[in-house]
Scaffold this motif. Sequence first.
Motif, PDB file in Angstrom:
ATOM      1  N   TYR A 619     -17.766   9.173   7.786  1.00 43.22           N
ATOM      2  CA  TYR A 619     -16.653   9.032   6.849  1.00 43.22           C
ATOM      3  C   TYR A 619     -17.212   9.045   5.425  1.00 43.22           C
ATOM      4  N   PRO A 620     -16.376   9.302   4.418  1.00 46.94           N
ATOM      5  CA  PRO A 620     -16.857   9.328   3.034  1.00 46.94           C
ATOM      6  C   PRO A 620     -17.410   7.968   2.610  1.00 46.94           C
ATOM      7  N   GLU A 621     -18.536   7.972   1.937  1.00 45.49           N
ATOM      8  CA  GLU A 621     -19.153   6.724   1.478  1.00 45.49           C
ATOM      9  C   GLU A 621     -18.224   5.964   0.547  1.00 45.49           C
ATOM     10  N   SER A 622     -17.367   6.703  -0.162  1.00 47.18           N
ATOM     11  CA  SER A 622     -16.444   6.061  -1.107  1.00 47.18           C
ATOM     12  C   SER A 622     -15.478   5.108  -0.411  1.00 47.18           C
ATOM     13  N   ILE A 623     -15.188   5.345   0.878  1.00 47.35           N
ATOM     14  CA  ILE A 623     -14.323   4.433   1.633  1.00 47.35           C
ATOM     15  C   ILE A 623     -15.010   3.079   1.800  1.00 47.35           C
ATOM     16  N   LYS A 624     -16.274   3.096   2.174  1.00 40.27           N
ATOM     17  CA  LYS A 624     -17.007   1.835   2.356  1.00 40.27           C
ATOM     18  C   LYS A 624     -17.179   1.106   1.031  1.00 40.27           C
ATOM     19  N   THR A 625     -17.454   1.865  -0.026  1.00 42.54           N
ATOM     20  CA  THR A 625     -17.625   1.259  -1.345  1.00 42.54           C
ATOM     21  C   THR A 625     -16.358   0.536  -1.782  1.00 42.54           C
ATOM     22  N   ALA A 626     -15.218   1.195  -1.618  1.00 40.93           N
ATOM     23  CA  ALA A 626     -13.938   0.595  -2.006  1.00 40.93           C
ATOM     24  C   ALA A 626     -13.602  -0.599  -1.120  1.00 40.93           C
ATOM     25  N   LEU A 628     -15.745  -2.619   0.534  1.00 40.09           N
ATOM     26  CA  LEU A 628     -16.627  -3.741   0.212  1.00 40.09           C
ATOM     27  C   LEU A 628     -16.195  -4.434  -1.076  1.00 40.09           C
ATOM     28  N   ALA A 629     -15.674  -3.657  -2.019  1.00 32.83           N
ATOM     29  CA  ALA A 629     -15.209  -4.216  -3.290  1.00 32.83           C
ATOM     30  C   ALA A 629     -13.799  -4.796  -3.178  1.00 32.83           C
ATOM     31  N   LYS A 630     -13.223  -4.713  -1.963  1.00 33.09           N
ATOM     32  CA  LYS A 630     -11.846  -5.152  -1.730  1.00 33.09           C
ATOM     33  C   LYS A 630     -10.880  -4.460  -2.698  1.00 33.09           C
ATOM     34  N   ASN A 631     -11.180  -3.207  -2.976  1.00 32.61           N
ATOM     35  CA  ASN A 631     -10.346  -2.410  -3.881  1.00 32.61           C
ATOM     36  C   ASN A 631      -9.182  -1.823  -3.080  1.00 32.61           C
ATOM     37  N   PHE A 632      -8.276  -2.693  -2.656  1.00 36.27           N
ATOM     38  CA  PHE A 632      -7.170  -2.291  -1.794  1.00 36.27           C
ATOM     39  C   PHE A 632      -5.915  -1.926  -2.582  1.00 36.27           C
ATOM     40  N   GLY A 633      -5.881  -2.270  -3.874  1.00 39.10           N
ATOM     41  CA  GLY A 633      -4.677  -2.025  -4.645  1.00 39.10           C
ATOM     42  C   GLY A 633      -3.503  -2.767  -4.049  1.00 39.10           C
ATOM     43  N   ARG A 693       2.988   4.762  24.585  1.00 36.51           N
ATOM     44  CA  ARG A 693       2.795   4.369  23.194  1.00 36.51           C
ATOM     45  C   ARG A 693       2.414   5.601  22.372  1.00 36.51           C
ATOM     46  N   SER A 694       2.977   5.668  21.176  1.00 34.74           N
ATOM     47  CA  SER A 694       2.655   6.749  20.250  1.00 34.74           C
ATOM     48  C   SER A 694       1.916   6.183  19.048  1.00 34.74           C
ATOM     49  N   ILE A 695       1.228   7.072  18.324  1.00 34.39           N
ATOM     50  CA  ILE A 695       0.337   6.662  17.243  1.00 34.39           C
ATOM     51  C   ILE A 695       0.725   7.371  15.949  1.00 34.39           C
ATOM     52  N   GLY A 696       0.741   6.610  14.860  1.00 35.94           N
ATOM     53  CA  GLY A 696       1.026   7.190  13.551  1.00 35.94           C
ATOM     54  C   GLY A 696       0.030   6.705  12.520  1.00 35.94           C
ATOM     55  N   VAL A 697      -0.051   7.431  11.401  1.00 40.13           N
ATOM     56  CA  VAL A 697      -0.869   6.979  10.285  1.00 40.13           C
ATOM     57  C   VAL A 697       0.024   6.130   9.378  1.00 40.13           C
ATOM     58  N   ASP A 698      -0.417   4.929   9.073  1.00 41.67           N
ATOM     59  CA  ASP A 698       0.353   4.002   8.235  1.00 41.67           C
ATOM     60  C   ASP A 698       0.444   4.558   6.822  1.00 41.67           C
ATOM     61  N   ILE A 699       1.633   4.505   6.218  1.00 47.35           N
ATOM     62  CA  ILE A 699       1.820   5.067   4.885  1.00 47.35           C
ATOM     63  C   ILE A 699       0.912   4.385   3.869  1.00 47.35           C
ATOM     64  N   ARG A 700       0.553   3.121   4.133  1.00 42.19           N
ATOM     65  CA  ARG A 700      -0.319   2.409   3.204  1.00 42.19           C
ATOM     66  C   ARG A 700      -1.708   3.037   3.160  1.00 42.19           C
ATOM     67  N   TYR A 701      -2.175   3.568   4.288  1.00 39.79           N
ATOM     68  CA  TYR A 701      -3.477   4.252   4.306  1.00 39.79           C
ATOM     69  C   TYR A 701      -3.379   5.596   3.590  1.00 39.79           C
ATOM     70  N   VAL A 702      -2.280   6.307   3.797  1.00 38.47           N
ATOM     71  CA  VAL A 702      -2.057   7.582   3.099  1.00 38.47           C
ATOM     72  C   VAL A 702      -2.122   7.359   1.593  1.00 38.47           C
ATOM     73  N   LEU A 703      -1.389   6.356   1.121  1.00 42.89           N
ATOM     74  CA  LEU A 703      -1.332   6.082  -0.315  1.00 42.89           C
ATOM     75  C   LEU A 703      -2.686   5.601  -0.844  1.00 42.89           C
ATOM     76  N   TRP A 704      -3.381   4.768  -0.054  1.00 43.47           N
ATOM     77  CA  TRP A 704      -4.683   4.259  -0.475  1.00 43.47           C
ATOM     78  C   TRP A 704      -5.711   5.379  -0.608  1.00 43.47           C
TER      79      TRP A 704
END
Length: 721
Positions: A619-626, A628-633, A693-704
Motif C-alpha cells: 500500500y502507499p507509504e503515505s497511508i501509514k504516515t497519515a 500514524l499521525a492520526k491525520n483522520f480529518g 453478506r455483501s461488501i462495500g467501501v465506506d464513504i469515509r474511506y473514499v473521502l479520506w
Amino acid sequence: MTTLKLKGSLLCCLLITVSAFNFSAIPDEGMFPLSELGRAGLKKAGLKITEKEIYNPGQVGLVDALVQVSGCTGSFVSPNGLIVTNHHCAFSAVQLASSPEFNYLKNGFVANSLEQEIEAKGLTIRITDSYSDVSDEILNAVSAISDPVERINTINKKRAEIAQKAEAQDPTIKAEVSEMFIGKTYVLFRYKTIEDVRLVYIPRQDIGEFGGETDNWVWPRHTGDFSFLRAYVAADGSSAKYSTKNVPYKPKKHLKINPQGVNENDFVFILGYPGRTFRHRPAQYIEYQEKFLLPYTSNLYDFQNQQMLKAGKDNVSTELALATRVKRNANVLKNYRGKLKGLHNIDLITQKRKEDEQLAQFINSKPELKSRYGSLMHDIEQHYRSVFEVAEKELWFNNMYSSTSLLRTANTINNFKSAILKQNGLKAQEEFFALNILEVKRHLDAIYASYNLMVDKAVAERMVKDAYLFEGANKLAYISKQGFPSAEVAADAVTASIDKSKLNNKELLYSTVLKDFQSIKNYNDDLLSAQKELDIELTAFNDEQKRREGVLNRLMGDYVAVKEKYQAKSFIPDANSTLRLTFGNIKGYSPVDATYMKPFTTIKGLIEKGNSGLEEFTYPESIKTAWLAKNFGAYAKKELNDVPVNILYNMDTTGGNSGSPIMNAYGELIGVNFDRSYDATINDFAWNEDYSRSIGVDIRYVLWIADKIDNAQFILKEMGI
C-alpha cells in the motif's frame, strides 16, 4: 452498396435467466422491481423517507441518480455529471488509457480540471427512463404455436419489434424487452444512453485493488474499490460520441453524500442493476451447474490466467494488454469455486429435489392441475437429461471463440472473404472490400489489443486436448474427421497451424492478406480451414440448442405458474440486469463455528495485512504516515478511533450491483457496493440471512483517500463536502 455487419460468434448459453415481475408476499430476500416498492416493507424495516422519494413515475426521485455503467452500476454525485462507481468497473477503460510511460492502472489518475479528463474508452452509460409490461402482446403471438423453434423465434422477433417501435416513437431512447419469467412475463424498458464517458479520478492500483485475488470475495476486506467518472453530452443535451466540444451532463437528480457514514445495525438500501440470479430453477439446473458449468469454466479460466501471467511477467506492455482478461477470469473462477463450495455445504440439489417432489405431489393431488401439468416434472427431467448428454460439447463451444483470439480473427477473415465472394463480379467485390475494410480492421484491432501468441497457442492446445477426450454425443466431428492418433498429436497440429498462419501477426495480416480484395480471396491456411469446419459444426449444434431453448421456454413458464399456486404466492423476481432495490442492515456474521466477523474494517487492519510482506498487500507509504499521525480529518469513526475502510451488510446483491450506491435511511450515500463474502457467492442460487453478506467501501474511506492521500480535494468540493 452493401455493408458488412460483424457480429460476435460466441454461443449463447442455453440456460438463460428467469424472473418474475409481480408478487404479493413480503420475502426473506429479494431484488425488488420499482413497481413493487410499496410492498417491500421498507418503512417497517427502517426507511425514513417515503417510497415515492425513491421512485415516483413522472416525478424526480433517487432512481434518477442511478446509471448503468456497462456491466456495473454507478450514481451521479454532483449536478455536473460526476459519477461514483467501482475501481474494477472502470478497470478496462483505465487499462486502455494506460501505457508503460503513463501507467494509470498502477499509479492512478487525478484530473484537476475538466480539460484533463481522459476518454473512458469502451464505457457507456444507460439511465432507466420508463418501463411497461408487454407480456400479453408477446404471449398472444405464440399462443397457437407448438413447435419449440418457431416459438422461441417468434418471441425473439416480437421482442425486437416492440423495442424498435418504442425507439421509433422516441428516437432519444434505446429500448429493450427483458424476459422476466421465461415464457411468462416480459417488460419493455426505455433507456437514455450516454456515449461520452471520461475518467476523472482513479485511485492507484495498490488502493483500488488492495488485497488482489487473495482478498477477492473475502471478508475482512480493506480495498478502496472506487473511481469517479463523468458523463458528457452534446451542447444541446443529446447523446454524442466523445468530442472536445461536448459538455458535462446535467442529471435530473444526484445523491447527497453523508460523510458521517453508518453504524452497526443501521438500515441501508441499494439501488442498482443486478445481473443474473437463478433461484426459481428446478433441481436439474443446479445439478448442471455443479457437475458441468462451474468446474469446467473455473478450471479453464485458471489455466488461461496461468498462461497470461507467465506471458506478462517480464513485459509491462504485455501485462497491461492482458490485464482486463486476467482480472475478469480471476473474478469468475473464484466466484465459481465459491459457488461449488456453497452448493456442497448446503446440499442445494437435495433441497431442490425435495421441493420438486412436493410440487409433483401437489400437481397430482389436484385434478385440474394434473390435466394441465401432469407431465411437467417428467418433461423437465427429460429436457435436462438431453442437456447433460452434450454438456461437455456445449461448454467447449461456449468457450471456443472467447478462449482463442486467433480463432475469432479467423472467423472475421472467413466471414469477410465469404461476403466478398457473394458480390456479383470483380468490380462489385473490389467496391465491397473498400467499403468495409476499415470496419473489419477496427473489429480486428479490438481482438489483437488483448492477443498474445504464446497464450493463444497454449490455450488452443489445452482446448484441443480436452476435445480429443470427449466421448459419445460429445465427440466433435472435426476431431474425429482428422483421425489424430492421440491428444498430443491433435494439439501439435493446431499449434502448427497457428505458427504457419499469417493471422498470428497483425501487421503481417494487414500488409498481405488484407492488402486488397484479391489477396484475401486468394489466401487460405490450415487455421482458416479449421475455423470454418468448426463453425459449421457449431451452427448445427446451435440450431439444436435453439430448439431446446424453445422447449425450456414453455416448461419454465409452466413450472413457475404451478409453483406459485403451490406456495400460494408470487415470487420475487430473479435479477436480469434491470433496475432493482434491495435493503437490509449493516451487520456482521459467523461464517464458521466460534467466529464472528465484525461489519467494519479499518486502516489499522490494512497496515497489518501489509506487514505480511505479500505483494498484493502493498500500500502507499503515505497511508501509514497519515495513520500514524492520526491525520483522520473528519472521517474517523469515533468507536473505532480510526477511518472505516470497508463495511458488511445483509443485502441481496449479485454481479451487476458492483458500483451500486449504498444509502442510509434518508437516501444519502454512505458507501459503494463492490463484492460479496465467499460464502455469499451462492446467492445466485439461494439467499440466506445466515451467510449472505455483501461488501462495500465506506464513504469515509473514499473521502479520506481523496483528501489526505491523493490531494483530490476538488472531488470533495464538487460533491458538497
